[in-house]
Design a protein around this motif. Structure first.
Motif, PDB file in Angstrom:
ATOM      1  N   GLY A  63      12.233  -1.197 -47.833  1.00  0.00           N
ATOM      2  CA  GLY A  63      11.549  -0.130 -47.123  1.00  0.00           C
ATOM      3  C   GLY A  63      10.882  -0.668 -45.873  1.00  0.00           C
ATOM      4  O   GLY A  63      11.001  -1.844 -45.531  1.00  0.00           O
ATOM      5  N   ALA A  64      10.135   0.207 -45.194  1.00  0.00           N
ATOM      6  CA  ALA A  64       9.501  -0.191 -43.943  1.00  0.00           C
ATOM      7  C   ALA A  64       8.235  -0.997 -44.169  1.00  0.00           C
ATOM      8  O   ALA A  64       7.804  -1.738 -43.286  1.00  0.00           O
ATOM      9  CB  ALA A  64       9.168   1.048 -43.114  1.00  0.00           C
ATOM     10  N   GLY A  65       7.613  -0.868 -45.356  1.00  0.00           N
ATOM     11  CA  GLY A  65       6.301  -1.471 -45.551  1.00  0.00           C
ATOM     12  C   GLY A  65       5.237  -0.626 -44.883  1.00  0.00           C
ATOM     13  O   GLY A  65       5.422   0.563 -44.639  1.00  0.00           O
ATOM     14  N   ARG A  66       4.098  -1.220 -44.565  1.00  0.00           N
ATOM     15  CA  ARG A  66       2.976  -0.463 -44.024  1.00  0.00           C
ATOM     16  C   ARG A  66       3.054  -0.245 -42.518  1.00  0.00           C
ATOM     17  O   ARG A  66       2.388   0.631 -41.984  1.00  0.00           O
ATOM     18  CB  ARG A  66       1.663  -1.168 -44.363  1.00  0.00           C
ATOM     19  N   ILE A  67       3.826  -1.053 -41.799  1.00  0.00           N
ATOM     20  CA  ILE A  67       3.864  -0.963 -40.338  1.00  0.00           C
ATOM     21  C   ILE A  67       5.024  -0.078 -39.912  1.00  0.00           C
ATOM     22  O   ILE A  67       6.175  -0.307 -40.286  1.00  0.00           O
ATOM     23  CB  ILE A  67       3.989  -2.348 -39.690  1.00  0.00           C
ATOM     24  N   SER A  68       4.733   0.934 -39.105  1.00  0.00           N
ATOM     25  CA  SER A  68       5.768   1.857 -38.647  1.00  0.00           C
ATOM     26  C   SER A  68       6.671   1.201 -37.617  1.00  0.00           C
ATOM     27  O   SER A  68       6.188   0.712 -36.587  1.00  0.00           O
ATOM     28  CB  SER A  68       5.108   3.093 -38.022  1.00  0.00           C
ATOM     29  N   PRO A  69       7.986   1.179 -37.839  1.00  0.00           N
ATOM     30  CA  PRO A  69       8.907   0.650 -36.824  1.00  0.00           C
ATOM     31  C   PRO A  69       8.964   1.519 -35.571  1.00  0.00           C
ATOM     32  O   PRO A  69       9.409   1.063 -34.525  1.00  0.00           O
ATOM     33  CB  PRO A  69      10.263   0.650 -37.542  1.00  0.00           C
ATOM     34  N   LEU A  70       8.501   2.766 -35.676  1.00  0.00           N
ATOM     35  CA  LEU A  70       8.524   3.678 -34.538  1.00  0.00           C
ATOM     36  C   LEU A  70       7.266   3.558 -33.706  1.00  0.00           C
ATOM     37  O   LEU A  70       7.309   3.552 -32.470  1.00  0.00           O
ATOM     38  CB  LEU A  70       8.696   5.119 -35.036  1.00  0.00           C
ATOM     39  N   TYR A  71       6.104   3.433 -34.362  1.00  0.00           N
ATOM     40  CA  TYR A  71       4.819   3.406 -33.665  1.00  0.00           C
ATOM     41  C   TYR A  71       4.195   2.010 -33.589  1.00  0.00           C
ATOM     42  O   TYR A  71       3.235   1.796 -32.852  1.00  0.00           O
ATOM     43  CB  TYR A  71       3.830   4.346 -34.353  1.00  0.00           C
ATOM     44  N   HIS A  72       4.701   1.081 -34.399  1.00  0.00           N
ATOM     45  CA  HIS A  72       4.227  -0.309 -34.413  1.00  0.00           C
ATOM     46  C   HIS A  72       2.769  -0.428 -34.817  1.00  0.00           C
ATOM     47  O   HIS A  72       2.054  -1.328 -34.365  1.00  0.00           O
ATOM     48  CB  HIS A  72       4.469  -0.975 -33.057  1.00  0.00           C
ATOM     49  N   ILE A  73       2.309   0.478 -35.677  1.00  0.00           N
ATOM     50  CA  ILE A  73       0.984   0.403 -36.255  1.00  0.00           C
ATOM     51  C   ILE A  73       1.093   0.732 -37.732  1.00  0.00           C
ATOM     52  O   ILE A  73       2.131   1.216 -38.194  1.00  0.00           O
ATOM     53  CB  ILE A  73      -0.008   1.386 -35.585  1.00  0.00           C
ATOM     54  N   ALA A  74       0.016   0.476 -38.487  1.00  0.00           N
ATOM     55  CA  ALA A  74      -0.024   0.869 -39.883  1.00  0.00           C
ATOM     56  C   ALA A  74      -0.365   2.346 -39.944  1.00  0.00           C
ATOM     57  O   ALA A  74      -1.402   2.773 -39.460  1.00  0.00           O
ATOM     58  CB  ALA A  74      -1.065   0.041 -40.633  1.00  0.00           C
ATOM     59  N   ARG A  75       0.521   3.151 -40.550  1.00  0.00           N
ATOM     60  CA  ARG A  75       0.318   4.586 -40.599  1.00  0.00           C
ATOM     61  C   ARG A  75       1.263   5.221 -41.617  1.00  0.00           C
ATOM     62  O   ARG A  75       2.296   4.633 -41.959  1.00  0.00           O
ATOM     63  CB  ARG A  75       0.564   5.230 -39.228  1.00  0.00           C
ATOM     64  N   PRO A  76       0.929   6.424 -42.097  1.00  0.00           N
ATOM     65  CA  PRO A  76       1.877   7.164 -42.931  1.00  0.00           C
ATOM     66  C   PRO A  76       3.027   7.715 -42.078  1.00  0.00           C
ATOM     67  O   PRO A  76       2.956   7.723 -40.848  1.00  0.00           O
ATOM     68  CB  PRO A  76       1.031   8.317 -43.494  1.00  0.00           C
ATOM     69  N   LEU A  95      20.568  10.375 -58.069  1.00  0.00           N
ATOM     70  CA  LEU A  95      19.458  10.379 -57.132  1.00  0.00           C
ATOM     71  C   LEU A  95      19.771   9.380 -56.037  1.00  0.00           C
ATOM     72  O   LEU A  95      20.175   8.244 -56.319  1.00  0.00           O
ATOM     73  CB  LEU A  95      18.147  10.004 -57.826  1.00  0.00           C
ATOM     74  N   PHE A  96      19.612   9.807 -54.782  1.00  0.00           N
ATOM     75  CA  PHE A  96      19.874   8.946 -53.638  1.00  0.00           C
ATOM     76  C   PHE A  96      18.566   8.701 -52.891  1.00  0.00           C
ATOM     77  O   PHE A  96      17.722   9.596 -52.800  1.00  0.00           O
ATOM     78  CB  PHE A  96      20.879   9.593 -52.688  1.00  0.00           C
ATOM     79  N   ALA A  97      18.417   7.500 -52.345  1.00  0.00           N
ATOM     80  CA  ALA A  97      17.215   7.166 -51.583  1.00  0.00           C
ATOM     81  C   ALA A  97      17.573   6.259 -50.417  1.00  0.00           C
ATOM     82  O   ALA A  97      18.410   5.353 -50.548  1.00  0.00           O
ATOM     83  CB  ALA A  97      16.179   6.472 -52.477  1.00  0.00           C
ATOM     84  N   THR A  98      16.953   6.504 -49.268  1.00  0.00           N
ATOM     85  CA  THR A  98      17.135   5.632 -48.109  1.00  0.00           C
ATOM     86  C   THR A  98      16.246   4.405 -48.233  1.00  0.00           C
ATOM     87  O   THR A  98      15.177   4.449 -48.848  1.00  0.00           O
ATOM     88  CB  THR A  98      16.772   6.354 -46.812  1.00  0.00           C
ATOM     89  N   ASN A  99      16.687   3.329 -47.623  1.00  0.00           N
ATOM     90  CA  ASN A  99      15.887   2.119 -47.455  1.00  0.00           C
ATOM     91  C   ASN A  99      15.802   1.850 -45.961  1.00  0.00           C
ATOM     92  O   ASN A  99      16.709   1.270 -45.359  1.00  0.00           O
ATOM     93  CB  ASN A  99      16.525   0.936 -48.180  1.00  0.00           C
ATOM     94  N   GLY A 100      14.706   2.338 -45.340  1.00  0.00           N
ATOM     95  CA  GLY A 100      14.613   2.311 -43.886  1.00  0.00           C
ATOM     96  C   GLY A 100      14.441   0.941 -43.290  1.00  0.00           C
ATOM     97  O   GLY A 100      14.685   0.749 -42.098  1.00  0.00           O
ATOM     98  N   GLY A 101      14.030  -0.047 -44.095  1.00  0.00           N
ATOM     99  CA  GLY A 101      13.832  -1.386 -43.558  1.00  0.00           C
ATOM    100  C   GLY A 101      15.112  -2.149 -43.331  1.00  0.00           C
ATOM    101  O   GLY A 101      15.164  -3.034 -42.460  1.00  0.00           O
ATOM    102  N   ASP A 102      16.162  -1.845 -44.098  1.00  0.00           N
ATOM    103  CA  ASP A 102      17.438  -2.554 -43.902  1.00  0.00           C
ATOM    104  C   ASP A 102      18.609  -1.598 -43.726  1.00  0.00           C
ATOM    105  O   ASP A 102      19.763  -2.013 -43.828  1.00  0.00           O
ATOM    106  CB  ASP A 102      17.705  -3.534 -45.057  1.00  0.00           C
ATOM    107  N   ASN A 103      18.321  -0.307 -43.486  1.00  0.00           N
ATOM    108  CA  ASN A 103      19.371   0.687 -43.242  1.00  0.00           C
ATOM    109  C   ASN A 103      20.410   0.708 -44.357  1.00  0.00           C
ATOM    110  O   ASN A 103      21.617   0.616 -44.122  1.00  0.00           O
ATOM    111  CB  ASN A 103      20.062   0.439 -41.898  1.00  0.00           C
ATOM    112  N   SER A 104      19.892   0.859 -45.568  1.00  0.00           N
ATOM    113  CA  SER A 104      20.783   0.999 -46.706  1.00  0.00           C
ATOM    114  C   SER A 104      20.418   2.247 -47.482  1.00  0.00           C
ATOM    115  O   SER A 104      19.372   2.861 -47.271  1.00  0.00           O
ATOM    116  CB  SER A 104      20.711  -0.242 -47.615  1.00  0.00           C
TER     117      SER A 104
END
Length: 429
Positions: A63-76, A95-104
């Protein structure tokens, strides 16, 4: 491998006790933590709306973790998206789920008692862009559509076999235009007949925090005269909704662009009993609009009905849940840390309760675009009988469950702790 990646069920919530629930006994709810080591939290939902954690199952992706890859800050809501966890329809087998940190994307088998078994994890194929964040599943062709925050390849396809294994496909599609090559889509939804894939958008350009006070730059020069243009999509260019025709094999046709009715047409929710009609959550226009799609895929959208914005604009009204009888819509206000409700009367929208519930405070560290301190509520989900609504409050580390009331108000009945800031996506049955 899947069993090794699954944590033990909670004490008192064994597979032998309490999980073989009939519909009147409750059901199941799933959320992704979106942590660096991503996992799905599976809750048992009691008949009174209460949630009890049953298991946590690793997705096998990041996943992305706490830091937003779009805003580069810690945010929801790191990716500006919706629908990152989806159940296959209508069978609820997967059930399907995205993994935004590694695009899987991860695929889980769901047994009759709601328990998950990891089946497969595959990369979407995006390397230059990324931020896989939204899913739509077309059962007749067994095609999974994966939406990414960053382009140019915003939509990638995967095939799903009868066991839930995933095969990435070569097709790739963009929601950008010649003038705006860096657009940010939010989510994808299939029309009820499966003929069209419809995407919402939020930005025409990627946001940046270059203002001296660290706030977002929301206006950029445009044209030879330096005219300022809002980075919010559909403001003013009437092209914020994108429609793709879906082929028999799941492949998509050329995109068509339509007026989303307001600024940042973020979320699209079809009505349950009117397959040509949907509701749009307008994130920057602070309200809802009714849209329709005809047999050729042409979209028309009515006027925006706004909420009370005295708390500051934009309210960032994004996520929607439509009641089973199509009479009520619950809309999540990211900036205001609460939920508003609307009535649907034929082709007319009106406010029911604004707000429908008290504000849920965060820890005070996060401010929305309008400057208000926010707990950053994101995805929500309503039960099939319409009795309960569940809402993520990432900066408050809470998943809150409400009983829905006839007047459109919400009464809190349960709250469970979730990881800080990162969680997103809700799906259940």
């Amino acid at each position: 491998m899947p069993n090794e990646m699954s944590m033990s069920p909670k004490k008192g919530m064994s597979k032998e006790m309490g999980m073989g629930m009939s519909s009147h006994d409750g059901g199941h709810l799933y959320i992704q933590t979106n942590e660096t080591k991503n996992c799905i939290i599976h809750y048992h939902r009691s008949a009174n709306g209460a949630l009890a954690e049953a298991e946590r199952v690793a997705t096998g992706g990041a996943g992305a973790g706490r830091i937003s890859p779009l805003y580069h800050i810690a945010r929801p809501n790191q990716f500006e998206g919706a629908g990152s966890v989806r159940l296959s329809w209508p069978d609820h087998r997967f059930l399907f789920a995205t993994n935004g940190g590694d695009n899987s994307v991860s695929s889980f088998a769901v047994d009759k008692e709601g328990w998950l078994t990891l089946v497969d994890v595959k990369r979407t194929g995006n390397t230059e862009g990324g931020g896989a964040k939204s899913l739509a599943y077309e059962p007749s062709s067994r095609t999974l559509y994966v939406v990414h925050t960053f382009g140019p390849d915003h939509v990638r396809l995967m095939s799903v076999d009868e066991k839930g294994n995933l095969t990435p496909r070569p097709e790739k599609y963009s929601v950008s235009t010649m003038e705006w090559p860096n657009r940010v889509p939010t989510m994808a939804v299939l029309s009820p007949d499966g003929k069209f894939l419809i995407l919402g958008t939020t930005f025409d350009e990627l946001p940046s925090r270059k203002n001296p006070d660290g706030s977002l730059i929301l206006w950029i020069p445009r044209g030879d005269n330096g005219e300022l243009h809002s980075i919010a999509s559909n403001a003013p260019d009437p092209d914020g909704i994108i429609v793709f025709r879906v082929g028999a094999d799941g492949a998509l046709g050329e995109p068509s662009f339509y007026d989303g009715g307001g600024a940042s047409p973020f979320y699209i929710a079809f009505l349950n009993n009117r397959p040509d009609t949907f509701i749009i959550g307008e994130a920057v226009s602070d309200g809802l609009a009714i849209g329709r799609i005809d047999a050729d895929g042409k979209v028309t959208v009515g006027p925006v009905v706004p909420i009370d914005t005295s708390g500051g604009v934009p309210s960032e009204l994004c996520w929607l849940a439509v009641s089973p009888d199509d009479r009520t819509v619950f809309a999540t206000n990211f900036g205001y840390s609460n939920v508003s409700s609307f009535r649907i009367d034929g082709n007319v929208l009106s406010i029911a309760k604004d707000p429908a519930c008290p504000k849920v405070p965060g820890d005070g560290t996060f401010r929305a675009i309008n400057g208000t301190v926010s707990s950053g509520p994101s995805d929500n989900w309503i039960t099939p009988d319409g009795q309960y609504l569940y809402q993520i409050y990432g900066n408050a580390s809470k998943l809150v469950g409400y009983a829905t009331k006839p007047d459109g108000s919400l009464e809190e009945v349960t709250s469970v702790a979730i990881p800080y800031n990162s969680p997103e996506g809700l799906a259940g049955f």
